[in-house]
Design a protein around this motif. Structure first.
Motif, PDB file in Angstrom:
ATOM      1  N   ASP A   1      28.744  40.400  50.971  1.00 12.55           N
ATOM      2  CA  ASP A   1      30.311  40.492  50.916  1.00 12.55           C
ATOM      3  C   ASP A   1      31.030  40.578  49.348  1.00 12.55           C
ATOM      4  OD1 ASP A   1      33.497  40.220  51.943  1.00 12.55           O
ATOM      5  OD2 ASP A   1      33.544  38.667  50.687  1.00 12.55           O
ATOM      6  N   ARG A   2      29.831  41.405  48.367  1.00 16.39           N
ATOM      7  CA  ARG A   2      30.027  42.615  47.472  1.00 16.39           C
ATOM      8  C   ARG A   2      29.884  43.426  47.457  1.00 16.39           C
ATOM      9  NH1 ARG A   2      24.970  38.837  44.808  1.00 16.39           N
ATOM     10  NH2 ARG A   2      25.706  39.327  42.995  1.00 16.39           N
ATOM     11  N   PRO A   3      31.330  44.596  47.791  1.00 15.72           N
ATOM     12  CA  PRO A   3      30.971  45.199  48.084  1.00 15.72           C
ATOM     13  C   PRO A   3      31.264  45.875  46.827  1.00 15.72           C
ATOM     14  CG  PRO A   3      33.206  44.497  48.361  1.00 15.72           C
ATOM     15  CD  PRO A   3      32.231  43.586  48.584  1.00 15.72           C
ATOM     16  N   GLN A   4      31.485  46.555  45.433  1.00 13.35           N
ATOM     17  CA  GLN A   4      31.668  46.868  44.730  1.00 13.35           C
ATOM     18  C   GLN A   4      30.468  46.961  43.524  1.00 13.35           C
ATOM     19  OE1 GLN A   4      34.537  48.664  43.839  1.00 13.35           O
ATOM     20  NE2 GLN A   4      32.778  49.538  42.427  1.00 13.35           N
ATOM     21  N   GLU A   5      29.972  46.316  44.138  1.00 14.47           N
ATOM     22  CA  GLU A   5      28.264  46.170  43.601  1.00 14.47           C
ATOM     23  C   GLU A   5      27.460  47.022  44.689  1.00 14.47           C
ATOM     24  OE1 GLU A   5      26.772  41.832  41.791  1.00 14.47           O
ATOM     25  OE2 GLU A   5      28.775  41.405  42.692  1.00 14.47           O
ATOM     26  N   ALA A   6      27.529  46.391  45.954  1.00 15.48           N
ATOM     27  CA  ALA A   6      26.682  47.191  46.690  1.00 15.48           C
ATOM     28  C   ALA A   6      26.670  48.242  46.230  1.00 15.48           C
ATOM     29  CB  ALA A   6      27.328  46.510  47.642  1.00 15.48           C
ATOM     30  N   LEU A   7      28.209  49.218  45.828  1.00 15.09           N
ATOM     31  CA  LEU A   7      28.360  50.744  46.472  1.00 15.09           C
ATOM     32  C   LEU A   7      27.855  51.130  45.184  1.00 15.09           C
ATOM     33  CD1 LEU A   7      29.706  52.767  47.536  1.00 15.09           C
ATOM     34  CD2 LEU A   7      31.481  52.480  45.993  1.00 15.09           C
ATOM     35  N   SER A   8      27.564  50.500  43.534  1.00 16.58           N
ATOM     36  CA  SER A   8      26.893  50.757  42.842  1.00 16.58           C
ATOM     37  C   SER A   8      25.612  51.097  43.143  1.00 16.58           C
ATOM     38  CB  SER A   8      27.160  49.465  41.429  1.00 16.58           C
ATOM     39  OG  SER A   8      28.206  49.807  41.129  1.00 16.58           O
ATOM     40  N   SER A   9      24.838  50.150  43.460  1.00 17.14           N
ATOM     41  CA  SER A   9      23.696  50.289  44.083  1.00 17.14           C
ATOM     42  C   SER A   9      22.904  51.238  45.004  1.00 17.14           C
ATOM     43  CB  SER A   9      22.548  48.971  45.628  1.00 17.14           C
ATOM     44  OG  SER A   9      22.680  47.770  44.350  1.00 17.14           O
TER      45      SER A   9
ATOM     46  N   ALA B   1      29.846  49.794  52.665  1.00 20.00           N
ATOM     47  CA  ALA B   1      30.822  49.554  51.413  1.00 20.00           C
ATOM     48  C   ALA B   1      32.195  49.831  50.711  1.00 20.00           C
ATOM     49  CB  ALA B   1      29.950  49.891  50.202  1.00 20.00           C
ATOM     50  N   LEU B   2      32.632  51.604  51.268  1.00 22.00           N
ATOM     51  CA  LEU B   2      33.839  52.189  51.008  1.00 22.00           C
ATOM     52  C   LEU B   2      35.021  51.834  51.694  1.00 22.00           C
ATOM     53  CD1 LEU B   2      33.104  55.441  50.203  1.00 22.00           C
ATOM     54  CD2 LEU B   2      33.871  54.189  48.523  1.00 22.00           C
TER      55      LEU B   2
END
Length: 403
Positions: A121-129, A150-151
Motif C-alpha cells: 500500500d505504497r503506490p507512489q513509491e511503487a510508481l517511482s520504482s 499503481a496509477l
C-alpha cells in the motif's frame, strides 16, 4: 560442469522460457543430480518453482543457491518473490534492495521492488520504482501492467487505462493485463467491457480464482443499478475515513431530521426513498449473486464462501418476508420485531463474503449461528430471543460492513 549436466541445464532453461515449468523442473533437477551445488542451476530451478507457485520450495532452493553464491542476482530475485508471495513483504523488500545495490541496471529487480511496494500500500513509491524499470525496459509488458495498477491506486484512472492498453499492444495474451483492465473498467461501473476483459483473462488462465471472481463481478455489473453501486463504492473508497463514516450514517441522521415532518407527503416520500436506497445498497450484491447462483455456468464462478453467504441471505430473507406477511395478517407486534431482526441478518449475511480473508471463517460461523437463532426466534416469538436476534443482527451488520 560435465557435458551431460550442461545439456540438461540448457534444455531446462529453454523449457522454462517456453513456459513449460514442470518439464523444465525435471531437466534442471537432472542437471543438479550430477552437480548439486551449482548456484546458477539452482537459481533456474527456483524460477521454475516460482512459475508453479510453489513458494516454500522456491525459497528453499533460492537459499541453497545463495549459500553457494551469495551474489547470485537471479537467486535473490527468486527469494524475494517467494517472500512476497508468503506475506513477508519487509523481508522481500530487503532482499530485492540488496540485489539492486549490486545491479541497479536490472529492470526485473526494479519491477519486483515496485510490486512489493504496491502490495504494501505504497503506490507512489511503487510508481517511482516502476518508472525506473520502464526506462530500463520500455517494452516489458509486465512493467507496464504493474505501473497501471499503481496509477489506479493513485486514482489516475485515464493514465492507468492507457498504460495497460500499451501493455496489451505489446503482449495481447498477457493474462494479468486483461485482469487489470477488467479491474479498471469495474471502477467505472463495469459492463460489457469488463466482462470481455475478464473472459479473456479466464480463458488465458482458467484456474485463477481471482480472475473467476472478477468475471462474476463483471457479469453482475451488466445490471445498471449494480454498475452504479460499483461507481459509488469506488468513489466512497477514495474518501477519507471520516467522510466515509459521515456518508454511511447520513441516511440515519436524515430520517431523524425529517421525523417532525412525517405527517407531510413530501417528507414521507423522501424518507421512503432513503429507505429504498439504503435497502438497495445492502441487498443488490446478494441479489445479483442469487442470479449467478441460478445459472448453471455462472454458478461455478462464485467461490464457495459467496455461495454459502448467498444461501444464508435467502434463508433470512424468506424468514423476514414470512414474518412480514404474518404481521400484516395477524397484526402481532412480535412478527414486526422478528421481521426487522431477520432483515438485519439478511443484510449482514449477504455481504459476509466481502470481509477480509482472515475473518471469513469467523463470519461464516456467525452467519450459521444467526440462521439457527432466527429459526428459533420465528418459531417461538419469545421476546428475549427476538431481542437477541435484533441486537446480534445489528452487531453482525457492523462487523461485516462497517468494522
Amino acid at each position: 560442469m560435465t557435458d551431460t549436466t550442461e545439456a540438461a541445464w540448457s534444455r531446462g532453461r529453454t523449457l522454462l522460457d517456453l513456459g513449460r515449468a514442470v518439464e523444465a523442473e525435471a531437466q534442471l533437477r537432472a542437471a543438479l543430480a550430477t552437480d548439486p551445488g551449482n548456484s546458477a542451476v539452482l537459481a533456474d530451478l527456483g524460477r521454475a518453482l516460482v512459475t508453479q507457485s510453489r513458494w516454500d520450495d522456491a525459497r528453499s532452493v533460492a537459499q541453497s543457491a545463495l549459500t553457494a553464491d551469495p551474489h547470485n542476482l537471479s537467486a535473490l530475485l527468486v527469494l524475494s518473490q517467494a517472500q512476497r508471495a508468503t506475506g513477508a513483504l519487509h523481508e522481500a523488500l530487503t532482499t530485492v534492495r540488496s540485489a539492486l545495490r549490486a545491479a541497479p541496471e536490472v529492470a526485473a529487480l526494479h519491477l519486483q521492488e515496485g510490486a512489493i511496494l504496491l502490495e504494501d500500500d505504497r503506490p507512489q513509491e511503487a510508481l517511482s520504482s516502476l518508472e525506473r524499470a520502464r526506462r530500463l525496459a520500455p517494452e516489458d509488458p509486465d512493467v507496464l501492467v504493474c505501473a497501471a495498477a499503481a496509477l489506479a491506486e493513485l486514482n489516475r484512472h485515464d493514465e492507468a487505462v492507457a498504460t495497460v492498453r500499451a501493455a496489451l499492444s505489446l503482449d495481447p495474451e498477457n493474462e494479468t493485463a486483461h485482469a487489470v483492465l477488467g479491474q479498471l473498467t469495474l471502477r467505472r461501473g463495469g459492463g460489457r467491457d469488463a466482462v470481455d476483459a475478464y473472459r479473456t483473462a479466464v480463458r488465458l488462465d482458467p484456474v485463477d480464482e481471482t480472475n473467476r471472481e472478477g468475471l462474476a463481478l463483471a457479469l453482475k455489473s451488466r445490471n445498471p443499478l449494480y454498475g452504479q453501486l460499483l461507481r459509488y463504492s469506488g468513489w466512497l473508497d477514495g474518501l477519507p475515513a471520516a467522510a466515509r463514516w459521515g456518508i454511511l450514517l447520513a441516511p440515519l441522521f436524515l430520517t431523524r431530521l425529517l421525523e417532525p415532518f412525517d405527517h407531510q407527503t413530501w417528507a414521507r416520500v423522501v424518507i421512503g426513498l432513503v429507505i429504498v436506497l439504503v435497502a438497495l445498497t445492502w441487498t443488490l450484491e446478494p441479489l445479483m449473486n442469487t442470479v449467478l447462483l441460478c445459472g448453471r455456468r455462472s454458478r461455478a464462478l462464485l467461490p464457495r464462501t459467496t455461495r454459502l453467504t448467498t444461501v444464508a441471505f435467502l434463508v433470512f430473507l424468506a424468514l423476514g418476508v414470512g414474518c412480514a406477511v404474518a404481521q400484516a395478517v395477524e397484526g402481532q407486534g412480535s412478527y414486526a420485531f422478528a421481521t426487522v431482526g431477520c432483515a438485519l441478518w439478511a443484510f449482514a449475511a449477504g455481504s459476509a463474503h466481502l470481509v477480509a480473508p482472515r475473518r471469513q471463517r469467523v463470519a461464516i460461523a456467525l452467519v450459521g449461528a444467526g440462521a439457527l437463532l432466527a429459526v428459533v426466534a420465528v418459531a417461538t416469538l419469545a421476546s428475549p430471543v427476538l431481542v437477541v436476534l435484533f441486537l446480534t443482527g445489528g452487531a453482525m451488520l457492523w462487523f461485516v460492513r462497517l468494522a
